[in-house]
Every structure is written in C-alpha cells, then in structure tokens.
Enzyme design. Structure first.
Site, PDB file in Angstrom:
ATOM      1  N   GLU A 121      -0.450   2.495   7.013  1.00 13.41           N
ATOM      2  CA  GLU A 121      -0.561   3.633   6.089  1.00 13.41           C
ATOM      3  C   GLU A 121      -1.209   4.835   6.761  1.00 13.41           C
ATOM      4  O   GLU A 121      -0.838   5.980   6.500  1.00 13.41           O
ATOM      5  CB  GLU A 121      -1.336   3.226   4.839  1.00 13.41           C
ATOM      6  N   ALA A 145       0.858  -1.185   0.000  1.00 18.29           N
ATOM      7  CA  ALA A 145       0.000   0.000   0.000  1.00 18.29           C
ATOM      8  C   ALA A 145       0.892   1.232   0.000  1.00 18.29           C
ATOM      9  O   ALA A 145       2.109   1.134   0.176  1.00 18.29           O
ATOM     10  CB  ALA A 145      -0.932   0.003   1.223  1.00 18.29           C
TER      11      ALA A 145
END
Length: 883
Positions: free
Chosen positions: A307, A271
């Site tokens: 993230e 990600a």
C-alpha cells in the site's frame, strides 16, 4: 437487485470524460444512520471530449438527494434533472465556461452491509471507494481518469467520533455547539475519487516519524481500537522499512507531511492505498508474538509495503480506466514481492509466490473466467480484482525486469515516473516508457497484456558427442480461452543454466554469442526455436526456467534420477525446489493411477534417498530447507490432472507423506528436538527458520499416530508462548487422530475468544481438516455464536477454508459441499455481493471433474444464477462459468 439485462462494459468503447472536476469541497455531518454530505464541485467541459452530449451525468447509488445549486445562485428543480438508480442527469449546464455545483444528500452508513462507500465497522465510520464506492457517498464523476484536488471537512460528536481523519494534511479544526467538533483536511495532489478516504471513531494512535533522503520529517500514525494498540509496533516498523526501501531501490520519496494507517475489522479486501490515509483490514496490521504467526508478520510487512508503494505506482500515477487495473496492481505486487524478498529470504519468497500462482492463477487461466491481465470487458469491475490482474500482472512486470536487467528496468521506471506524474495512464504507457529508456522494441511483448491463458513451453534436448554441443529446441503453445480461440506468439524469457556430472555450474556458451556466463536468458519469440550451447565435453544437466523466469508451464522429459540430481545440486534455489516438486509429483501421479486401478501403493527408493540427502546437508536458510521437505499440495496435483480425482490425490499424497515419516523417523525426530526451543518474540531469519523446520517435522511425524508424537503436539500446544508454535501444534491435533482434540479446541477458544483474528485461525483449522467429520464440523461452525456472515474475515475463515482448502470434503460425491456453498453465497449476496462473488469461485471449475460432480456443481451454479435477487457481481461469475 440484478438488472434484467446487466450491461457489459468494453475497453474498445472507452471515451474521455465529457466533463472534468478540478476541485472538490466536501462537508460531512457524521451520523451512523443519517450522514449529511454536501459537495461543492468546480467543473468544466472537457476540451478533449468528442461527444455531442451536453447533459452532465454523475454516478450515484443509494443516495437521498436533498438539493442541487448551480453556480451558487440557481437552485435546480426536478424539471432540471433526472435521477435513475445509478445516476443523476443534469440536463443543462454551462458548456463554454467553468461552473460550480453544490449537491446535498444523505446516506445511511449503518445499512451499508456491502462495505462500499461509507459504512459502519464496530462503531467506527470508514470508507472503501475502490473501485466504484464513491458514488455511494455522493454524486460524482466516479471514474479514475477524473482527477481533482479534495478539501474535506468532517463534523461529528466529540464522544462518538473523537478522531476525524481524511486525505492529505490537517489544515484547520475547531469546536461546534452540541458537543460537536470539526476538522478540515486538504490534499494538495489531484486524485481520482476512488482514492478518497474518511475515518471517524474512537481510536488510539501509535505515532512515529521518518526522515526522507532529502531531510523532510514525515509524521507516521497508526490508528486502531484501544484494545489493539499493543499490536501495532511491527506494522510501524514495516512502514519505515518500506519507505527506506523505496527511496533506495526506486528513488521515490513520500510527498505529504503525514502518513496514516487505520485498521478496521470489516473490510472486503486486504487494504486500500487511499492517498495519505491507508485503510487496512486488521489482519494486515495487528501482530503480537502470542497472537500472530511468523507468516502473519511477513504478510503484514508485505501488505504495508504494497500500500505504501502505491503512493507512486497507483496514486501519483493512476490508471486511465479500470481495464488498466494491472498497471498499478501488477507493478506494485512486483515491488512488494521484491521488498519482501530483500527483507527475508529471496528464495522462500519466490517459491511461495510461484506456488500460489501455479496452484490458483493457472486454474483461473484454464477456466471459464480466464481473462488477460488487461481485460477486454466486464459486467462488474469488482470481479476483476483477480489473481490474473495482480499476480500474473506482477510476473509480466518481472519479465520486463528480466529482459531489461536491473539497470534498464530502473531507467524505464524513472522514465515512467517523469513522463506521467499526476496523470491517469495505460499499460501501453508503462511499456512505452520501458522501450524509450532502453531503446528496445517490446511490441511483441505487449501481447502478454491482451492475451489470456497460460502458455506451455516444451523443451527437447539433443546432445551431440562429436560436436560437443547441446541443442535445446523450445516450442510455445497457448490453448484457446473464452473469447480468444486463436493465440498469438509471445515474447518469453527463459533463464537457463548448465551443470556437469559433479553438480558444478559450467559456462553457457551459445553458438552465436559465447559469453562465458554461467546463466543465460533465452528469448523465445517464435513457435519453435533451437538454441545451441557449445564447448561441452560431456552432456550437461540443463536447469531451465530458472527463478521461474516466465509464467508458463514447462514440459520436458526428465528421469527421476535427473530430478534427484537437480534437487541435490542445482545452484538456482527455485529450480532446486522445483526439481523436488517434480520428483515427488511424478511419483504421486503414478500412485494415483495405481490407486484408481486398485493396485497396492509402493514408494520408489529414490524418493527416500533424495530426502535423506536433503536432510543430511547443512542449511543456512532453514526456511528454505523446510520448503525442500514440503510436498506438492493437493491443489497443485489437481492442476496436473485432466479429470480431477480428489480421493485418489489425497490417498496417494498421504501415502507418500506417511511413508517418508516412517522411513525418516529418526532424522525427523532429531530435527524436531534440535530445533524445539522457546524463541518467542524473536523474528530473525534463524528463529523463524527453526520454528518452520520444527513444525514441518512435527507435521510429518503426526501421520504416524504414535503416542510419543501425540504428547509432543500436546506439550507444544500447552507450553508455546508464540502463535506460530501453538497453532501448528493445534493443526496437527485437529488434522490427525488425537485424544486431546476437543479439549485443546475448547482451551484455545476460551483463551482467545476476545481476539477476532486468532479465532479466525481456530475456525479455519477445523474447516480445512481432512478428518471424516469435516462437513458436519463446518456446518456446526456456521451455527457457532462467533460466526458472522457480515464479517468478511470470518466468512473467509469458515466458508473459504472449507471450499478452497478442503478439496477432499468439499468435493464429496454426494454434492453436499456444493449445496452448502450455494446456500451461503445466496445468503451472503444480500449482505455483501463482492465477497459473495469471490466465495463462488470453487464451483466455477466444474468442467475439471467427473460427470457426476459436473452435474452437481452445474445445478448449484444455475440455482445461484437464477436466484431472483442475485447481484451483478454474483450473476457475472455464475453465468460466465456456465457458458
């Protein structure tokens, strides 16, 4: 194509940028073959620049330049600039005042198979700009220490691109002629261009909201392809969990009005933390009980958290240069590990993280590609997204947490956030904040950032009955690594506890500072130190390196009896598990020697007794219980050998597993039956633990090959309503002789062929099977209609699983596995150099093997390196491996 002499970039050569960009206005007219990009840059000479160079050098690759306008009124001609394959050089720009540049160029997203910059994934346009992908979108100062405010306008066809997303807040939108529409996004925070993101396509959205501690309402959106909208609920809840945790533990609130996640099928990594618009590999977003395992659910929550945490540790404060990558990644991995531990089982999470570190990162540290968590040099920055930078980097942050304590670490973090918000900084700045907040001198500790290799600490015990003392003499040593023949002494925290003969914890009173604590942190700073514990009426059993308090190898003479004692009684969950690993590991090591010398294999009774004792105890954390029953992996055992013997390792380990299954069959069958229930859709600790202990038991019993257990596997496969149980049953059917193997594989594929992530599991199970036909199977899998060399997840599932999780057959002495890997790396490199270079890793450990395999592996590395069109990414890995 690779440069004839690829340039090496050195940390020592860092210089501040000659120019700065203050604001960026981007306008994209989107098309999958001809996207038009117009950028308006507001620039100025950097007052801190020491360079006499006056030309403006902008990075850019694979761009079709249309026009350049300086200060809105001066269109530049070819006499005013020079284009190279990697840059645009403008010879004369204002030096004493700010100026603007308008640059118009075209790009072809559909041709971008490297998946860096702007590319196409299942009809969706999306970006990946870290580390140096933005230069494949438009000409720019593509370096992390150039931070600017971005405003982005996207124009696209309403039918092909109904959803148009970029960073920040949506400030305007409207319709154009010819069935087109447009939106404008504004990011109020300065950021480097590697955090830019763009997504356009036909997407469905799951919406929710989160109210921050200060009362702000933040909109949350997850965008996926229409058929995946029912698999987003867990990701959304994970995001809300992460936001609440970061407020509670670090005092960090989210700073925009909107937080967006987009899941894409073609993605080189897990990600990307782009400001306000995270782009994710579908693997770490999509989950439904029938398509995702318990581990998938846990990984999704961990990656979602990772993230999100980057918003402060990576975005608000970013790295000055790519050598400082661990500044954001090591710190954020530590944060996501702690978050996941708080959300599930701290014991299990810690063991899983250390297990991966010791199996894979220690191998990296011991190989030709060893590098510090802050590297000194690189040819291709994408090659430094490594376990060393991420996982070892997290361990270095964890050591700071251990040395400073929770309160001191939080004070250091607060100081770091306050000092450097909005800045691009270094690893030294992070350590300096810790020092300033705690009044500590961490100068020696800084060596962890610049020194490669895994330190070895050797412990010698000396108990004196007359003095009632236990002296622990601890030595540290680190072997030479490439470019670092001599090593400096490190500051190593070693957490210790003491147990009496009944297994009770006793006070750890050091001679110089008796505290009465049941655990103490020894600080090893010299080549050799002795720590003396007093007031001990009898010799205690020392529990050393508790919770794996430092990323080191511990050597210490331990009897099997002592290890069995610690496995039964140690209150530290990590060391209790570690005692079991060492106990079984010592036995397997002896069996490997027996196998090599042709002697019969026999399992010492102490192993059976130790496992019986574990099985007889009551366990609240069943996931931890399942780990206590798990043996050291073949990869970990290989790390303990001077010369790896894959056949002997496999034979000895399988002998132990099979013998345990035979000796403990009643207990294992009872465990399986007691925990065999349908709890699909339940993801509480109890349900997850019951599934794990049931499937560990089934894995042991499957070695026996009896008809009853085969029927259990088939029944579980056919009736499971959750992927955890179904894939576990299929693995046992595929990995051991089973009459229904082909039937089950066919049924599974037919049922799940429309679910790409599930089919990845189908591929991976077959590619990693120890059965004799494994190589023929993996070759056939690469010819399967569903195999696609252009899809990173599928490449990892087949080629990655075979070469990294099937040592027995990858390292076949005829070299066919090595040739197979080299063939695919060369083919893959044409499409995606970043993934190709990562696939090459298993060949880089050639020095660990016997001369025959060494020669075979070297031959394939040389073939890869000398391939005429090989990329810098692959060339760097291959050439350094052969040095």
């Amino acid at each position: 194509m690779r440069d004839a002499n690829p340039q090496t970039i050195y940390l020592k050569d860092y210089q501040v940028p000659d120019y700065l960009i203050h604001t960026v206005e981007l306008n994209f007219t989107l098309d999958e073959r001809r996207t038009q990009v117009v950028s308006r840059l507001s620039l100025a000479r950097n007052p801190n620049s020491q360079s006499s160079e006056t030309a403006l050098v902008l990075a850019g690759e694979n761009l079709k330049l249309i026009r350049i306008v300086l200060n809105d009124d001066q269109e530049l001609t070819e006499a005013d600039y020079h284009i190279t394959p990697e840059s645009l050089i403008i010879h004369d720009v204002p030096q004493q005042r700010p100026f603007t540049l308008n640059i118009e160029n075209e790009i072809n997203p559909k041709a971008n198979t490297a998946l860096e910059g702007l590319y196409l994934s299942n009809g969706m346009l999306c970006t990946q700009c870290e580390a140096e992908g933005f230069r494949k979108i438009t000409y720019f100062l593509d370096r992390p220490d150039v931070m600017a405010k971005f405003t982005t306008t996207l124009v696209g066809d309403k039918d092909r691109y109904p959803i148009l997303l970029s960073n920040g807040n949506l400030i305007a939108q409207g319709d154009d002629d010819n069935n087109r529409h447009w939106v404008t996004w504004e990011d109020p925070f300065s950021k480097p261009c590697y955090l830019f993101a763009l997504v356009a396509g036909q997407l469905e959205c799951l919406e929710d909201s989160f109210t921050t501690l200060s009362g702000r309402k933040v909109g949350l959106q997850i965008f996926v392809e229409q058929h995946d909208i029912d698999k987003c609920g867990h990701a959304m809840q994970s995001l809300k969990n992460a936001m609440a945790w970061d407020e509670q533990v670090y005092g960090r609130e989210y700073d925009l009005d909107l937080y967006m996640i987009v899941a894409v099928s073609h993605f080189n990594m897990g990600a990307m933390e782009n400001k306000g618009l995270n782009i994710f590999n579908t693997k770490f977003v999509l989950a439904r009980p029938d398509t995702a395992t318990d581990s998938d659910y846990e990984h999704i929550e961990g990656v979602i958290g990772h993230e999100y945490f980057h918003n402060w540790t990576g975005n608000r404060i970013t790295c000055r240069d790519w050598f400082q990558l661990s500044l954001k990644e090591g710190f954020t991995v530590f944060r996501d590990q702690e978050f996941s531990g708080d959300r599930s089982s701290k014991a299990v999470k810690r063991i899983e993280d250390v297990n991966m570190l010791r199996t894979r990162q220690f191998a990296e540290d011991a190989g030709p590609l060893a590098h510090p968590i802050r590297p000194d040099a690189y040819i291709e920055i994408n090659n430094f997204y490594t376990l060393t930078v991420y996982e070892k980097g997290a361990e270095v942050v964890r050591m700071l947490h251990t040395l400073l304590g929770s309160e001191g670490f939080r004070k250091g973090c607060d100081c770091y956030f306050q000092r450097h918000d909005g800045q691009a900084v270094t690893c030294d700045d992070f350590v300096s904040a810790m020092e300033a907040a705690n009044g500590r001198d961490l100068n020696q500790f800084r060596r962890w950032y610049s020194q490669a290799g895994t330190p070895v600490i050797h412990v010698i015990e000396n108990y004196r009955t007359d003095e009632k003392t236990l002296a622990l003499t601890i030595k540290q040593h680190c072997a030479p690594t490439p470019g670092q023949p001599a090593k400096e002494l490190l500051h190593i925290p070693i957490t210790v506890g003491l147990l009496d003969k009944q297994g009770n914890a006793i006070p750890c009173n050091l001679q110089e500072s008796a505290t009465g604590n049941y655990e103490v942190i020894l600080q090893l700073t010299a080549a050799e130190q002795t720590f003396t514990f007093t007031g001990l009426a009898e010799k205690p059993v020392a529990s050393i390196l508790r919770n794996f308090s430092a990323p080191v190898k511990l050597t210490m003479e331990r009897s099997l009896d002592e290890l069995a004692f610690l496995l039964s009684y140690d209150s530290d969950t990590f060391n209790r598990w570690e005692a079991g690993q060492q106990l079984v590991g010592q036995v397997i090591t002896g069996l490997i020697v027996d196998s090599q010398q042709g002697r019969p294999l026999n399992l010492p009774p102490i192993i059976i007794d130790a496992f019986k004792r574990v099985l007889s105890q009551s366990w609240e954390d069943l996931s931890y219980f399942s780990l206590l029953l798990s043996l050291p992996s073949e990869g970990y055992l290989a790390e303990q050998m001077q010369v790896v013997d894959v056949e002997a390792i496999h034979k000895a380990r399988e002998f132990v597993v099979r013998t345990l299954a035979e000796q403990l069959q009643p207990e294992l069958e009872a465990l399986y039956l007691d925990n065999h229930r349908d709890e699909s859709g339940q993801f509480d600790a109890g349900a997850i633990g019951r599934r794990r202990i049931k499937n560990v038991s089934l894995s042991f019993l499957s070695r026996l090959g009896n008809e009853k257990v085969q029927q259990w596997s088939t029944q579980q496969f056919n009736t499971a309503n959750n992927m955890t149980d179904q894939i576990a049953a299929l693995a046992n059917i595929v990995n051991y002789p089973h009459p229904a193997k082909q039937e089950c594989l066919t049924l599974f594929y037919q049922k799940w062929q429309q679910e790409a992530l599930v089919i990845d599991k189908w591929f991976a199970i077959q590619a990693s099977s120890p059965m004799p036909d494994a190589f023929a199977t993996v070759v056939s899998l690469t010819a399967h209609p569903a195999f696609d060399l252009g899809t990173p997840n599928r490449v990892r599932a087949v080629i990655g699983s075979f070469t990294q999780a099937n040592s027995l057959h990858f390292h076949a002495v005829n070299g066919q596995g090595y040739e197979f890997l080299a063939n695919h790396v060369i083919a893959l490199d044409i499409l995606n150099p970043q993934v190709a270079s990562r696939m090459l890793g298993p060949l880089t450990s050639w020095r660990r093997f016997d001369p025959t395999r060494q020669n075979l592996m070297k031959t394939q590395l040389e073939r890869v390196m000398n391939s005429p069109s090989i990329s810098r990414d692959v060339y760097e890995v291959a050439s350094k491996s052969l040095m």
